[in-house]
Design an enzyme around this catalytic site. Structure first.
Site, short mmCIF file in Angstrom:
data_model
loop_
_atom_site.label_atom_id
_atom_site.label_comp_id
_atom_site.label_asym_id
_atom_site.label_seq_id
_atom_site.Cartn_x
_atom_site.Cartn_y
_atom_site.Cartn_z
N GLY A 31 0.80 -1.22 0.00
CA GLY A 31 0.00 0.00 0.00
C GLY A 31 0.83 1.27 0.00
O GLY A 31 2.01 1.26 -0.31
N GLU A 35 3.14 5.71 -8.32
CA GLU A 35 3.12 5.35 -9.74
C GLU A 35 3.85 4.02 -10.02
O GLU A 35 3.49 3.30 -10.96
CB GLU A 35 3.71 6.52 -10.55
CG GLU A 35 3.51 6.46 -12.03
CD GLU A 35 2.07 6.28 -12.48
OE1 GLU A 35 1.15 6.87 -11.86
OE2 GLU A 35 1.86 5.54 -13.46
N HIS A 37 3.76 1.28 -8.14
CA HIS A 37 2.76 0.23 -7.92
C HIS A 37 1.75 0.21 -9.08
O HIS A 37 1.34 -0.85 -9.55
CB HIS A 37 1.97 0.50 -6.64
CG HIS A 37 2.76 0.47 -5.38
ND1 HIS A 37 2.95 1.59 -4.59
CD2 HIS A 37 3.41 -0.54 -4.74
CE1 HIS A 37 3.67 1.27 -3.53
NE2 HIS A 37 3.97 -0.01 -3.58
N GLN A 61 7.95 -9.71 7.39
CA GLN A 61 9.12 -9.30 6.61
C GLN A 61 9.86 -8.11 7.22
O GLN A 61 10.82 -7.61 6.65
CB GLN A 61 8.75 -9.03 5.15
CG GLN A 61 7.93 -7.79 4.90
CD GLN A 61 7.43 -7.76 3.46
OE1 GLN A 61 6.61 -8.56 3.03
NE2 GLN A 61 7.92 -6.80 2.69
N VAL A 176 9.99 2.51 -11.89
CA VAL A 176 9.44 3.84 -12.16
C VAL A 176 10.17 4.83 -11.26
O VAL A 176 10.32 4.59 -10.05
CB VAL A 176 7.92 3.88 -11.92
CG1 VAL A 176 7.37 5.28 -12.15
CG2 VAL A 176 7.22 2.87 -12.81
N SER A 185 9.32 5.04 -4.10
CA SER A 185 9.20 4.10 -2.99
C SER A 185 8.30 4.73 -1.94
O SER A 185 8.34 5.94 -1.72
CB SER A 185 10.58 3.84 -2.38
OG SER A 185 10.44 3.25 -1.10
N SER A 186 7.49 3.89 -1.29
CA SER A 186 6.63 4.41 -0.21
C SER A 186 7.48 5.04 0.88
O SER A 186 7.04 5.95 1.58
CB SER A 186 5.79 3.28 0.38
OG SER A 186 5.10 2.60 -0.64
P1 AMP Z 1 5.88 -2.56 -1.83
O1 AMP Z 1 4.53 -1.97 -1.61
O2 AMP Z 1 7.01 -1.63 -1.58
O3 AMP Z 1 6.03 -3.91 -1.17
O4 AMP Z 1 5.96 -2.87 -3.38
C1 AMP Z 1 5.01 -3.65 -4.03
C2 AMP Z 1 5.47 -3.96 -5.44
O5 AMP Z 1 5.68 -2.74 -6.15
C3 AMP Z 1 6.80 -4.72 -5.49
O6 AMP Z 1 6.74 -5.71 -6.51
C4 AMP Z 1 7.79 -3.64 -5.82
O7 AMP Z 1 8.94 -4.11 -6.49
C5 AMP Z 1 6.96 -2.76 -6.74
N1 AMP Z 1 7.52 -1.41 -6.79
C6 AMP Z 1 7.77 -0.59 -5.73
N2 AMP Z 1 8.34 0.56 -6.16
C7 AMP Z 1 8.45 0.46 -7.51
C8 AMP Z 1 8.97 1.32 -8.53
N3 AMP Z 1 9.51 2.51 -8.24
N4 AMP Z 1 8.93 0.89 -9.80
C9 AMP Z 1 8.41 -0.33 -10.10
N5 AMP Z 1 7.90 -1.18 -9.19
C10 AMP Z 1 7.92 -0.80 -7.91
#
Ligand code: AMP
Length: 281
Positions: A31, A35, A37, A61, A176, A185-186
């Site tokens: 969550g 962009e 995600h 995790q 992205v 990144s979040s």
């Molecule tokens: P997270 O919510 O951080 O666990 O990410 C969920 C999914 O989104 C994972 O497969 C991440 O690799 C992908 N993701 C997160 N940030 C990016 C990004 N900047 N570009 C592409 N995919 C992303």
């Protein structure tokens, strides 16, 4: 768009979709959507009829001193942007639904989870592979989409799917980035204005390395040195690792070849940023 909070309801709904012959794509997330995600949703839509996005901040995790409690959350925002982007179902379970007590079973992808991020986060990938296995069993997707942003994670998941014969196709979508190159990144919201200003040094260093390799320099240690020197130019950056590794085994290589990539983790204050780049296509 459906918002589903229990495994039972999720199974019921998916059964209905499957009766009509629809294929299902899964986008697992924690969550606080950005962009990056949402680009995974686009990819899932291209490859399946129904898109399920999971939103679950997975406690297994996170290490004991990590940011589980303060991990950013905004479900209302997530719900709105997911709907706008065409997500069909959000799976939004709580911790008790995913890990009813007592809970004893974990999935581990041995060697691959001990290197790179696994050195400082020894239980992290065990949590990731466990929750992804659970989501695969709950949703039974035809395809699942992950981001290249977490390169080690996608390599581990591909390995797990292969080793445990999960009947799912894994798609890995490109990173992205913000307009200045910082990988979305979040966790970027944790950065102070000064840290945020310096953070694009990572992308700058990776790009520079890629150009250096394109000029014919293939010695990994020289490329690592170049990246280290550039990142050290940012006063707030503390390098955790810079490694040039094989995409199959994640083992360090001496000579850069097709598919070899560089992975980095850099701390800015309390915020840990990761990034990576394939050095030779
Ligand atoms: P997270 O919510 O951080 O666990 O990410 C969920 C999914 O989104 C994972 O497969 C991440 O690799 C992908 N993701 C997160 N940030 C990016 C990004 N900047 N570009 C592409 N995919 C992303």
């Amino acid at each position: 768009m459906h918002v589903i909070r229990t495994i039972k309801e999720m199974r019921c709904l998916l059964k209905e979709f499957r009766k009509t012959g629809k294929t299902v794509g899964l986008v697992p997330t924690m969550g606080y959507l950005h962009e990056g995600h949402l680009s995974l949703v686009d990819e899932a839509k291209k490859n399946s009829d129904i898109v399920v996005m999971s939103i679950f901040v997975n406690p297994t995790q996170f290490g004991t001193n990590e940011d589980l409690d303060k991990y950013p959350r905004d479900f209302e925002h997530d719900e709105r942007v997911a709907k706008e982007r065409g997500v069909d179902v959000i799976f939004y379970p709580d911790v008790a639904e995913m890990y009813p007590q007592p809970y004893f079973t974990y999935v581990v992808t041995e060697q691959l989870s001990k290197v790179l991020c696994g050195v400082t986060r020894p239980m992290h990938f065990r949590g990731v592979t466990t929750v992804i296995s659970k989501l695969f069993n709950i949703v039974q997707p035809d395809v699942a989409v992950f981001g290249q942003k977490d390169a080690q994670q996608s390599i581990i998941i591909r390995r797990m799917v292969e080793d445990l014969n999960f009947p799912v196709k894994i798609i890995v979508a490109p990173i992205v980035r913000e307009s200045d190159g910082l990988a979305m990144s979040s966790r970027n919201v944790y950065l102070s204005p000064e840290e945020r200003q310096q953070a694009p040094v990572i992308f700058k260093a990776l790009n520079q390395a890629k150009r250096f390799v394109a000029e014919g320099n293939r010695k990994a240690d020289e490329v690592v040195k170049l990246i280290r020197d550039t990142i050290r130019g940012a006063s707030l950056a503390e390098i955790e690792y810079i490694e040039i590794v094989s995409p199959l085994t994640l083992e360090k290589v001496e000579t850069i070849d097709t598919g070899t990539f560089v992975a980095v983790a850099v701390n800015f204050g309390k915020t840990r940023l990761i990034d990576n780049m394939i050095l030779m296509d």
